[in-house]
Every structure is written in C-alpha cells, then in structure tokens.
Design a protein around this motif. Structure first.
Motif, PDB file in Angstrom:
ATOM      1  N   THR A   1     -10.634 -29.502 -21.755  1.00  0.00           N
ATOM      2  CA  THR A   1     -11.761 -30.186 -22.401  1.00  0.00           C
ATOM      3  C   THR A   1     -11.248 -30.981 -23.595  1.00  0.00           C
ATOM      4  OG1 THR A   1     -12.345 -28.380 -23.923  1.00  0.00           O
ATOM      5  CG2 THR A   1     -13.270 -28.286 -21.705  1.00  0.00           C
ATOM      6  N   PRO A   2     -10.902 -32.246 -23.405  1.00  0.00           N
ATOM      7  CA  PRO A   2     -10.430 -33.053 -24.529  1.00  0.00           C
ATOM      8  C   PRO A   2     -11.594 -33.433 -25.461  1.00  0.00           C
ATOM      9  CG  PRO A   2      -9.875 -34.040 -22.379  1.00  0.00           C
ATOM     10  CD  PRO A   2     -10.906 -32.992 -22.147  1.00  0.00           C
ATOM     11  N   ALA A   3     -11.503 -33.057 -26.711  1.00  0.00           N
ATOM     12  CA  ALA A   3     -12.447 -33.479 -27.746  1.00  0.00           C
ATOM     13  C   ALA A   3     -13.890 -33.431 -27.264  1.00  0.00           C
ATOM     14  CB  ALA A   3     -12.089 -34.883 -28.225  1.00  0.00           C
ATOM     15  N   LEU A   4     -14.324 -32.269 -26.771  1.00  0.00           N
ATOM     16  CA  LEU A   4     -15.685 -32.099 -26.248  1.00  0.00           C
ATOM     17  C   LEU A   4     -16.649 -31.977 -27.426  1.00  0.00           C
ATOM     18  CD1 LEU A   4     -17.302 -31.792 -23.602  1.00  0.00           C
ATOM     19  CD2 LEU A   4     -16.957 -29.321 -23.813  1.00  0.00           C
TER      20      LEU A   4
ATOM     21  N   LEU B   1      -8.541 -21.934 -20.155  1.00  0.00           N
ATOM     22  CA  LEU B   1      -9.166 -23.069 -20.823  1.00  0.00           C
ATOM     23  C   LEU B   1      -8.214 -23.664 -21.854  1.00  0.00           C
ATOM     24  CD1 LEU B   1     -11.799 -24.733 -21.399  1.00  0.00           C
ATOM     25  CD2 LEU B   1     -12.392 -22.951 -23.060  1.00  0.00           C
ATOM     26  N   VAL B   2      -8.100 -25.001 -21.846  1.00  0.00           N
ATOM     27  CA  VAL B   2      -7.327 -25.715 -22.864  1.00  0.00           C
ATOM     28  C   VAL B   2      -8.272 -26.707 -23.531  1.00  0.00           C
ATOM     29  CG1 VAL B   2      -5.381 -27.231 -23.364  1.00  0.00           C
ATOM     30  CG2 VAL B   2      -5.176 -25.481 -21.575  1.00  0.00           C
ATOM     31  N   SER B   3      -8.512 -26.528 -24.817  1.00  0.00           N
ATOM     32  CA  SER B   3      -9.410 -27.407 -25.557  1.00  0.00           C
ATOM     33  C   SER B   3      -8.681 -27.981 -26.770  1.00  0.00           C
ATOM     34  CB  SER B   3     -10.656 -26.641 -26.022  1.00  0.00           C
ATOM     35  OG  SER B   3     -11.396 -26.151 -24.926  1.00  0.00           O
ATOM     36  N   THR B   4      -9.212 -29.099 -27.248  1.00  0.00           N
ATOM     37  CA  THR B   4      -8.594 -29.743 -28.409  1.00  0.00           C
ATOM     38  C   THR B   4      -9.546 -29.710 -29.601  1.00  0.00           C
ATOM     39  OG1 THR B   4      -9.444 -31.999 -28.151  1.00  0.00           O
ATOM     40  CG2 THR B   4      -7.540 -31.370 -26.800  1.00  0.00           C
ATOM     41  N   PHE B   5      -9.024 -30.166 -30.733  1.00  0.00           N
ATOM     42  CA  PHE B   5      -9.817 -30.428 -31.918  1.00  0.00           C
ATOM     43  C   PHE B   5     -11.084 -31.197 -31.533  1.00  0.00           C
ATOM     44  CE2 PHE B   5      -6.551 -33.587 -31.241  1.00  0.00           C
ATOM     45  CZ  PHE B   5      -7.217 -34.797 -31.349  1.00  0.00           C
ATOM     46  N   LYS B   6     -12.101 -31.071 -32.353  1.00  0.00           N
ATOM     47  CA  LYS B   6     -13.398 -31.734 -32.137  1.00  0.00           C
ATOM     48  C   LYS B   6     -14.115 -31.219 -30.898  1.00  0.00           C
ATOM     49  CE  LYS B   6     -13.871 -34.878 -35.481  1.00  0.00           C
ATOM     50  NZ  LYS B   6     -15.052 -34.958 -36.370  1.00  0.00           N
ATOM     51  N   THR B   7     -13.910 -29.963 -30.536  1.00  0.00           N
ATOM     52  CA  THR B   7     -14.611 -29.374 -29.394  1.00  0.00           C
ATOM     53  C   THR B   7     -15.788 -28.540 -29.878  1.00  0.00           C
ATOM     54  OG1 THR B   7     -12.817 -29.370 -27.772  1.00  0.00           O
ATOM     55  CG2 THR B   7     -14.407 -27.589 -27.608  1.00  0.00           C
ATOM     56  N   ALA B   8     -16.953 -28.697 -29.204  1.00  0.00           N
ATOM     57  CA  ALA B   8     -18.164 -27.918 -29.477  1.00  0.00           C
ATOM     58  C   ALA B   8     -18.576 -28.020 -30.941  1.00  0.00           C
ATOM     59  CB  ALA B   8     -17.972 -26.461 -29.060  1.00  0.00           C
ATOM     60  N   PHE B   9     -18.527 -29.224 -31.464  1.00  0.00           N
ATOM     61  CA  PHE B   9     -18.870 -29.423 -32.871  1.00  0.00           C
ATOM     62  C   PHE B   9     -20.351 -29.739 -33.055  1.00  0.00           C
ATOM     63  CE2 PHE B   9     -18.531 -31.187 -37.157  1.00  0.00           C
ATOM     64  CZ  PHE B   9     -17.586 -30.353 -37.725  1.00  0.00           C
ATOM     65  N   SER B  10     -20.934 -30.483 -32.070  1.00  0.00           N
ATOM     66  CA  SER B  10     -22.330 -30.885 -32.203  1.00  0.00           C
ATOM     67  C   SER B  10     -23.097 -30.584 -30.926  1.00  0.00           C
ATOM     68  CB  SER B  10     -22.434 -32.375 -32.522  1.00  0.00           C
ATOM     69  OG  SER B  10     -22.226 -33.149 -31.343  1.00  0.00           O
ATOM     70  N   ASP B  11     -24.423 -30.648 -31.016  1.00  0.00           N
ATOM     71  CA  ASP B  11     -25.265 -30.450 -29.839  1.00  0.00           C
ATOM     72  C   ASP B  11     -25.404 -31.785 -29.088  1.00  0.00           C
ATOM     73  OD1 ASP B  11     -27.218 -32.031 -31.065  1.00  0.00           O
ATOM     74  OD2 ASP B  11     -28.508 -30.343 -31.601  1.00  0.00           O
ATOM     75  N   PRO B  12     -26.155 -31.829 -27.983  1.00  0.00           N
ATOM     76  CA  PRO B  12     -26.217 -33.063 -27.182  1.00  0.00           C
ATOM     77  C   PRO B  12     -26.801 -34.276 -27.890  1.00  0.00           C
ATOM     78  CG  PRO B  12     -26.842 -31.186 -25.829  1.00  0.00           C
ATOM     79  CD  PRO B  12     -26.737 -30.683 -27.245  1.00  0.00           C
TER      80      PRO B  12
ATOM     81  N   TYR C   1      -6.349 -23.483 -27.962  1.00  0.00           N
ATOM     82  CA  TYR C   1      -6.993 -24.505 -28.794  1.00  0.00           C
ATOM     83  C   TYR C   1      -5.918 -25.302 -29.525  1.00  0.00           C
ATOM     84  CZ  TYR C   1     -10.540 -26.671 -31.772  1.00  0.00           C
ATOM     85  OH  TYR C   1     -11.371 -27.571 -32.396  1.00  0.00           O
ATOM     86  N   LEU C   2      -5.953 -26.619 -29.348  1.00  0.00           N
ATOM     87  CA  LEU C   2      -5.040 -27.542 -30.018  1.00  0.00           C
ATOM     88  C   LEU C   2      -5.771 -28.119 -31.228  1.00  0.00           C
ATOM     89  CD1 LEU C   2      -3.979 -27.220 -27.090  1.00  0.00           C
ATOM     90  CD2 LEU C   2      -3.267 -29.609 -27.168  1.00  0.00           C
ATOM     91  N   GLY C   3      -5.349 -27.725 -32.412  1.00  0.00           N
ATOM     92  CA  GLY C   3      -6.055 -28.116 -33.617  1.00  0.00           C
ATOM     93  C   GLY C   3      -5.696 -29.480 -34.157  1.00  0.00           C
TER      94      GLY C   3
END
Length: 365
Positions: A149-152, A173-184, A272-274
C-alpha cells in the motif's frame, strides 16, 4: 490502445525496441497492440506525436519493424494470446489517496505516483511480478502473499479492517509513510497514526519532517555495496512498541527513531517504511521481505526482465527481455522446452543468449 510508434518530441526507438515493447505487452497479458497512430498528422497539437509513418506517408524503418511484429503475431499468436497470469504480490492503489496528496503534499518534489513507482519499479527490477488492485477489491486480498500500500493517505475504516484481517490471517503487508492518515473525505483521524493499524504495525508516530542530510543505518537485513542509504523528501519518526526495528535514522537529532519497522501480527506480518530512501537499499529490503513471505527471489534481475503465464495450450510461457545494449547470457532453469520463435529445443542448464534490446519466448512442453 495507444502504444507509441515513433513517440513524441524526438523520442525514437532503437532498432529492435519496437518489437521488444510490443511483446512486453503480450507478456503482461495483452491480446493486442494498437499504435497511436497510423501516420503522423499534419496540424494541431499532436503534430509531433509521430505515428508509424512519418509526415511524408512513406514506408520507413518503423513501418518495416511493425510489419515483423504483425508477422510474428500471425505465426505464433495461438501460443501467446489469452495468457493467464498469476502474481503473488499486489499493489493497492487509491484515487482518493492520489487526490489527497495533490492537496496535501508530502514534499513539493514527491507525488503519489512517484511513491507508487518507487516501489513498483523496485519489484519490477527484481523480476517479482505484481497485480494492481483498487480499494474496492478487499475480497481479493487473500489471494496474495504480499500486499503493498504505497502512501494510502485516505483510508476508510472498512478498508483498514480488511487490511488488519489480511495480516491476521497470514498475509504480509508492506506500507509506506502517509498511510491511513485521513478518512475518505480527507479529514485527518484524531487518534494515533497510522489510524486503526498501530497494533498491526506495532509502532506509532506523531512527528514528521523533511529528510535533510539524513540516511538509514543499522539495517537488520543484508545491504548491497551500491546502496547509499540516503533518505529524501519526507520522514516520519517511528516509535516501535512490539515491532522490530529494521533501520534507524543516521542523524544527530533523529537517531533514536526507527525508519523502517516489521511486526508479527496474527499469522502474518506488517512492514512500515517511514521515509523515502535510496532505491538500491529499497531493493535490498524488498528482497528480504519477499523471502520472508515465501516468495523465491529470481536469480536474474534487471536489465533482464522475465514475465510468465500459462497459454491456452496449458503450457508455461516465459519471456526474457534484455533492456540494455550489451548482450547477456544465462542458463535456462526450467524443464524441457522450446525457444518458440527460433523453433529450437531447450533443456535444463542450456545457455540462453540475448543481444542488445533482444528477447526470447520459452514454451515448456
């Protein structure tokens, strides 16, 4: 649908590259290649987006190379069309996240698509094929060993629940910075970040900054000699709880914070890639994570690109593309096969040789 022929504003394929490009589309699952456009037009804004024919409408080298593609499609198409692909890695892409990061940039020089390509290109160069999913495809998550999930940036609670369940049930799971920060609707969540996933990632953070004069160190995975470890653009100051620290920041003031973490959760794991960092180091990390997810790492890497699928004859098809000027040789590691376009038998251990910008198609018997 709009494959480049001679290209735009001076781009022109070297001899052989048009064929390489056309067959790379088939190798990715396409059933046809269509050029934009037949001949170069003589007025309006796309006058220099040149077609197969130039403005004089006469046969040329591009036309003659396109003719060889058509002839090969006619001769070998029954072995190549309707290729069935099966990837073990999927990228989860989000138009909402793209829009969110257009409004609220991580950095002036870093877009959502830059982050996607940073990760996707690394997998591509490692010859690890990937599918693309949308945020509506939650029922498909379980088909993949590794989900990226790149920057989700924008994520609904339903999506976050699906990601959590994916890991708990054995996914990686591999996610990056800026993941799950805001709602839709891009309202920032008011709890610990990443929202709803702090137990999955085993860490949290509440501060971030531009990555200036900073690199990664103390990596808990093998690092190649060509890796600088340099971080760029954006960095989040991660505070691990149950997570293992895979790398920390090499910086006089941020050295106490993790840059990359990995956490075991349920039967799976979450990384998580910060921050955004050196591509060579990224490939080192992804190689380690692929093996951890049970994905064997191909011995051949870019500039040799491999793509695989099963044709309508129920035979394994493997494409080998050489994206370089220099010739390349490597051993065939499969079973009894044939070099399809050369009509030559191929046995395990036989040497395959490619010229510059060349390719071969192997069909296993």
């Amino acid at each position: 649908l709009e494959t480049e022929a001679q290209g735009n504003h001076g781009w022109l394929h070297y001899p052989g590259q048009l064929r390489l490009q056309a067959f790379s589309h088939l190798a990715s699952g396409a059933d046809s290649v269509m050029y934009w456009h037949w001949h170069s037009i003589h007025n309006a804004i796309e006058s220099y987006w040149k077609g197969i024919l130039s403005h004089n409408l006469r046969e040329n080298a591009t036309y003659r190379e396109a003719c060889t593609i058509g002839a090969d499609f006619a001769r070998y198409g029954s072995h190549l069309k309707h290729l069935r692909k099966k990837a073990d890695i999927a990228f989860l892409l989000s138009n909402e996240a793209l829009t969110g990061l257009q409004w609220f940039k991580a950095h002036t020089d870093l877009s959502y698509n830059d982050i996607v390509r940073w990760l996707y290109d690394a997998f591509y160069e490692l010859n690890l094929e990937c599918d693309i999913l949308s945020v509506e495809d939650t029922e498909l998550f379980g088909q993949y060993k590794l989900l990226v999930t790149p920057a989700l940036y924008s994520a609904s609670d339903a999506l976050i629940t699906a990601l959590k369940a994916y890991v708990e049930q054995g996914g990686h799971l591999v996610s990056t910075f800026k993941t799950a920060f805001s709602d839709p609707v891009l309202k920032i969540y008011a709890d610990d970040q990443p929202h709803g996933l702090t137990d999955v990632f085993g860490m949290t953070y509440d501060q971030f900054t531009d990555a200036v004069n900073v690199s990664l160190k103390d990596c808990a995975f093998p690092v190649s000699s060509d890796s600088t470890g340099a971080a760029h653009y954006w960095m989040e100051l991660l505070r691990p709880d149950t997570a293992q620290t895979l790398a920390v920041y090499d910086h006089p003031y941020w050295k106490e914070y993790a840059a990359v973490t990995r956490n075991r959760y349920g039967r799976g794991s979450a990384v998580y890639l910060g921050c955004y960092f050196d591509t060579a180091l990224l490939k080192d990390l992804l190689s380690c994570l692929a093996e951890d997810a049970g994905l064997p790492l191909p011995a051949i890497h870019y500039p040799i690109v491999t793509k695989r699928g099963v044709n309508e004859l129920q035979r394994q098809i493997t494409y080998f593309f050489n994206y370089a000027d220099a010739p390349a040789s490597f051993p065939w590691q499969g079973g009894d096969a044939v070099l399809l376009m050369q009509d030559e038998a191929l046995r395990h251990g036989d040497t395959i040789t490619l010229g510059g910008w060349d390719f071969v198609i192997v069909e296993e018997m």
